[in-house]
Each structure stands twice: as structure tokens, then as C-alpha cells.
Design a protein around this motif. Structure first.
Motif, PDB file in Angstrom:
ATOM      1  N   GLU A 164       0.838  -1.209   0.000  1.00 56.55           N
ATOM      2  CA  GLU A 164       0.000   0.000   0.000  1.00 56.55           C
ATOM      3  C   GLU A 164       0.870   1.256   0.000  1.00 56.55           C
ATOM      4  N   TYR A 165       1.983   1.190   0.702  1.00 58.06           N
ATOM      5  CA  TYR A 165       2.891   2.328   0.817  1.00 58.06           C
ATOM      6  C   TYR A 165       3.445   2.738  -0.547  1.00 58.06           C
ATOM      7  N   GLU A 166       3.766   1.772  -1.366  1.00 59.69           N
ATOM      8  CA  GLU A 166       4.359   2.077  -2.666  1.00 59.69           C
ATOM      9  C   GLU A 166       3.386   2.779  -3.615  1.00 59.69           C
ATOM     10  N   ASN A 167       2.102   2.697  -3.341  1.00 62.30           N
ATOM     11  CA  ASN A 167       1.101   3.360  -4.191  1.00 62.30           C
ATOM     12  C   ASN A 167       0.663   4.711  -3.626  1.00 62.30           C
ATOM     13  N   ARG A 168       1.470   5.293  -2.724  1.00 67.05           N
ATOM     14  CA  ARG A 168       1.056   6.499  -2.011  1.00 67.05           C
ATOM     15  C   ARG A 168       0.818   7.691  -2.942  1.00 67.05           C
ATOM     16  N   ASP A 169       1.666   7.878  -3.935  1.00 67.24           N
ATOM     17  CA  ASP A 169       1.499   9.043  -4.815  1.00 67.24           C
ATOM     18  C   ASP A 169       0.231   8.944  -5.636  1.00 67.24           C
ATOM     19  N   GLU A 170      -0.065   7.746  -6.157  1.00 72.33           N
ATOM     20  CA  GLU A 170      -1.290   7.568  -6.936  1.00 72.33           C
ATOM     21  C   GLU A 170      -2.522   7.664  -6.040  1.00 72.33           C
ATOM     22  N   ALA A 171      -2.422   7.133  -4.812  1.00 70.68           N
ATOM     23  CA  ALA A 171      -3.576   7.135  -3.916  1.00 70.68           C
ATOM     24  C   ALA A 171      -3.978   8.544  -3.498  1.00 70.68           C
ATOM     25  N   THR A 172      -2.995   9.413  -3.229  1.00 73.67           N
ATOM     26  CA  THR A 172      -3.334  10.779  -2.805  1.00 73.67           C
ATOM     27  C   THR A 172      -3.950  11.593  -3.937  1.00 73.67           C
ATOM     28  N   LYS A 173      -3.760  11.163  -5.169  1.00 71.78           N
ATOM     29  CA  LYS A 173      -4.339  11.873  -6.313  1.00 71.78           C
ATOM     30  C   LYS A 173      -5.587  11.180  -6.852  1.00 71.78           C
ATOM     31  N   GLY A 174      -5.988  10.073  -6.225  1.00 68.67           N
ATOM     32  CA  GLY A 174      -7.133   9.315  -6.712  1.00 68.67           C
ATOM     33  C   GLY A 174      -8.459   9.943  -6.329  1.00 68.67           C
ATOM     34  N   ASP A 175      -9.534   9.216  -6.626  1.00 67.89           N
ATOM     35  CA  ASP A 175     -10.868   9.714  -6.280  1.00 67.89           C
ATOM     36  C   ASP A 175     -11.081   9.581  -4.765  1.00 67.89           C
ATOM     37  N   GLU A 176     -12.245  10.041  -4.313  1.00 64.13           N
ATOM     38  CA  GLU A 176     -12.503  10.089  -2.875  1.00 64.13           C
ATOM     39  C   GLU A 176     -12.462   8.708  -2.219  1.00 64.13           C
ATOM     40  N   PRO A 177     -13.101   7.659  -2.789  1.00 64.05           N
ATOM     41  CA  PRO A 177     -12.999   6.332  -2.160  1.00 64.05           C
ATOM     42  C   PRO A 177     -11.562   5.823  -2.062  1.00 64.05           C
TER      43      PRO A 177
END
Length: 394
Positions: A164-177
Motif C-alpha cells: 500500500e505504501y508504494e502506491n502512495r502518490d497515486e492514492a493521494t491523487k485518486g478519487d474520494e474512495p
């Protein structure tokens, strides 16, 4: 149909039976009416989609036999996690037996992987479970006996968090869910940093340093996309771990927290976040400037006494002697004066509410009573006097 089956005329239910035979027939009819084969545990009484097997064994049977009713490890673990979610106070009393049961069940790599995933999902999807989940992870990391070549419980848990940590940049820019799911992971990782204990070779207990660095990078990712939800998550993270992180960085001679505070101030000035979120960020900066709200005493390991604390008597009440001279606990002869004050008071006369003297004189006034007071009553009265004086000053 029921009345016809019992051979009772439809108009006879309001009549009084004329004989014992009719009374007996009536009783038989009543007994037939209340008999039912429907169980209180029938599926009709449960909402659709509810799996009653998850929590049933934790309430209906002894703990030693609770896992006997489960077909799979997942059912048993999920049942216990749901149980902890509903009753977190049971953690201390039931965690030992839970770990012993797992040691008899988790004997393969796949089972250990499944256990880690179940706990991770519960801690990142159920509100307010992250703290209990982190404590559970810490306990199992020290008490599970299985340690396969792929890694023990703690290693597999940190590997799962790494995904989960490695996807941090994409996650912070993703949609609300997507962001909401990521924020739950961030707060769970913060709880792990506070609760996961690493035992060194010399027996010392430390925190997982890899989590310390991970939290710093997560903060950076949150501030890189300063939308409201990301900033709120960053505030929660720093309120939870800010003091511990800063202490750890200072021990290494690093000034990372000051860099984070500077970044927060830049966000407040430049970002297009809401006014409420900017207010939260400023309050966080203020909290950090007050040493995260911690109050450090001058003598943390010494009990305050009149000799080492000049403010020891600051909040003590003031009393008066029979001559009207004020005195406090700071006076050298305080005990003598205070005892004289207690002896002057007519505390508990034998006197009824209607004015009758219970001592036998019959006069509507207080008789002299013994100057001696019961120690318990004296202590209660002293407490009453102190509280009254505090209220008067307030």
C-alpha cells in the motif's frame, strides 16, 4: 381453521364451560394454540446477509471450545475480530487464548498469510479498529510460534503494508474512495509505529525504525496533493505521532519536524484548501510550539513537598481561629489550630427535624455533645470544609 380442527364452535369462545369435560377440551385447545416448532434462532429472525456463525461461538460456549464450531481459519479469525470490534475491553482477557488457538491452527505459510490479510483488512476498513488492530499485531508478533522461511508474522505484516505504501502518490491523487482507503492505511501505520515493539539482541525494546521513515514519506505525499481530505489525514497523523517522531529525529540530530512545519505553513499560505482546514493546520503548528501539549515538571521523579515546591500551599483554603486570626496549612502550628477549629464546631446534635431533642430534654435546642469525633466523620468534615472553601473562591 384452528377452531374447526379443535371442534370448538366459533361462537363458543366467549361462553363459560358448563362441565369439567368442556373445561378440559378448552384447555387442550389453548395448549395446541401456543405450541410452536419455530426456533428463536431461525433464519427468519436475522437480517439478510448476516452470518450468525461469526459471533455465536464467542457468546454461547466456553472459550476453549469456541473454535470447534468454525469450518475454516478465516471464519474463526473474522469472528474474533468482530468480537473485538464490538467489545474492545475483552482484549486483555481473551488475547492469550486466541494466540494459543492460532498456534495450533496456523502451521503453514498460506495460513499465516491469510491471518495477516484478515487483520490488515479489519484494521483499515472498520472505523476505530486501527488501535486495537495494532495492539493485536504486536501481541501476535511476539507469541505466534510459526516462523517460516517466507517471514514471520511481523515481516509479512510489514510486507503487506509496503504494498500500500508504494502506491502512495497515486492514492493521494485518486478519487474520494481511493483516498479514504489510503487514509485508513496511514492511520493504521501510525498506530503500528506506536504499538509495535521490536526487541533488540540485548533485551531492549524499540520501535520499528522503518515505520518512522515511512510515516515521513507518507506525510510528504499527503502535502504534495493538498486537498482537504489529505490535509485532514496529515493533521490526524501528526497529532497521533508528532511528539514521538520529533523526539526520535532529535535523538539522531535531525530537524525533520521543523521541515514538516515549514511545509504546513507554506500550504496555509498557498494551497486552495478550505478555511476550516487551514485553521486546523494552524492549530497543529500551535500545538507543536507548545511541545505537543506536554508539560514537563522541574522534578519529574520527586514528590512535591513544602520544601521543594514554593507553590505547594498556593491553593490551600484559609481558616480562622476563635479570635478571627486567619491561618492556612503553611502555618507551623496548623494542626493545633485546625483541631481547635473542629472542636468548636457543633457538628451532629441529637436533634430531629421537628425540633424535638432526642437526648431526652425535650428542649428545642442543641444539647452539648461529646467533643470527641469519630475519625471517619472528622475526615469527611475536613473534606467538606476544603471543598466549600474552593467553591467560595471560585
Amino acid at each position: 381453521e384452528h377452531l374447526q380442527q379443535t371442534k370448538i364452535p366459533s361462537g363458543s369462545q366467549d361462553k363459560v364451560p358448563d362441565s369439567g369435560q368442556e373445561m378440559a377440551e378448552s384447555q387442550v385447545a389453548v395448549a395446541t394454540a401456543v405450541t410452536s416448532k419455530l426456533s428463536a434462532k431461525a433464519p427468519e429472525f436475522y437480517p439478510s446477509g448476516y452470518n450468525q456463525n461469526f459471533n455465536q461461538n464467542f457468546t454461547d460456549s466456553s472459550y476453549e471450545d469456541r473454535y470447534d464450531g468454525y469450518l475454516t481459519l478465516a471464519e474463526y479469525v473474522q469472528g474474533f475480530l468482530n468480537h473485538l470490534t464490538e467489545q474492545p475491553g475483552c482484549f486483555e482477557t481473551e488475547i492469550e487464548q486466541f494466540a494459543e488457538t492460532l498456534n495450533g491452527w496456523v502451521t503453514a505459510d498460506e495460513a499465516l498469510q491469510e491471518l495477516v490479510e484478515l487483520i490488515y483488512q479489519q484494521a483499515t476498513s472498520v472505523p476505530n479498529f486501527s488501535y486495537i488492530g495494532a495492539r493485536l499485531c504486536n501481541y501476535l508478533s511476539h507469541h505466534l510460534t510459526i516462523s517460516p522461511q517466507t517471514g514471520n508474522f511481523r515481516h509479512l505484516l510489514l510486507q503487506r503494508c509496503q504494498t500500500e505504501y508504494e502506491n502512495r502518490d497515486e492514492a493521494t491523487k485518486g478519487d474520494e474512495p481511493t483516498r479514504k482507503k489510503f487514509h485508513a492505511f496511514v492511520l493504521f501505520l501510525a498506530e503500528l509505529y506506536l504499538n509495535l515493539e521490536i526487541k533488540g539482541t540485548k533485551g531492549q525494546v524499540t520501535r520499528a525504525e522503518i515505520l518512522q521513515e515511512g510515516l515521513r514519506e507518507l506525510l510528504s505525499a499527503l502535502f504534495s496533493n493538498p486537498v482537504d481530505s489529505n490535509l485532514i489525514c496529515a493533521v490526524k497523523l501528526l497529532k497521533l505521532t508528532g511528539s514521538v517522531l520529533e523526539d526520535a529525529w532529535k535523538e539522531k540530530g535531525r530537524n525533520d519536524m521543523q521541515e514538516i512545519i515549514q511545509r504546513i505553513e507554506n500550504v496555509v499560505l498557498d494551497a486552495n484548501c478550505s478555511r476550516d482546514v487551514k485553521h486546523m493546520l494552524l492549530k497543529l503548528v500551535e500545538l507543536r510550539s507548545s511541545n505537543w501539549g506536554r508539560v514537563l515538571g522541574t522534578s519529574p521523579h520527586t514528590e512535591a513537598t513544602p520544601e521543594n515546591d514554593p507553590n505547594y500551599f498556593m491553593n490551600e483554603p484559609t481558616f480562622y481561629t476563635s479570635d478571627g486570626v486567619p491561618f492556612t496549612a503553611a502555618d507551623p502550628d496548623y494542626q493545633e489550630k485546625y483541631q481547635e477549629l473542629l472542636e468548636r464546631e457543633d457538628l451532629f446534635p441529637d436533634y430531629e427535624e421537628n425540633g424535638t431533642d432526642l437526648s431526652g430534654s425535650g428542649e428545642p435546642y442543641f444539647d452539648d455533645i461529646d467533643d470527641e469525633m469519630d475519625p471517619e466523620i472528622e475526615e469527611a468534615y475536613e473534606k467538606f470544609c476544603l471543598e466549600s472553601e474552593h467553591k467560595r473562591k471560585e
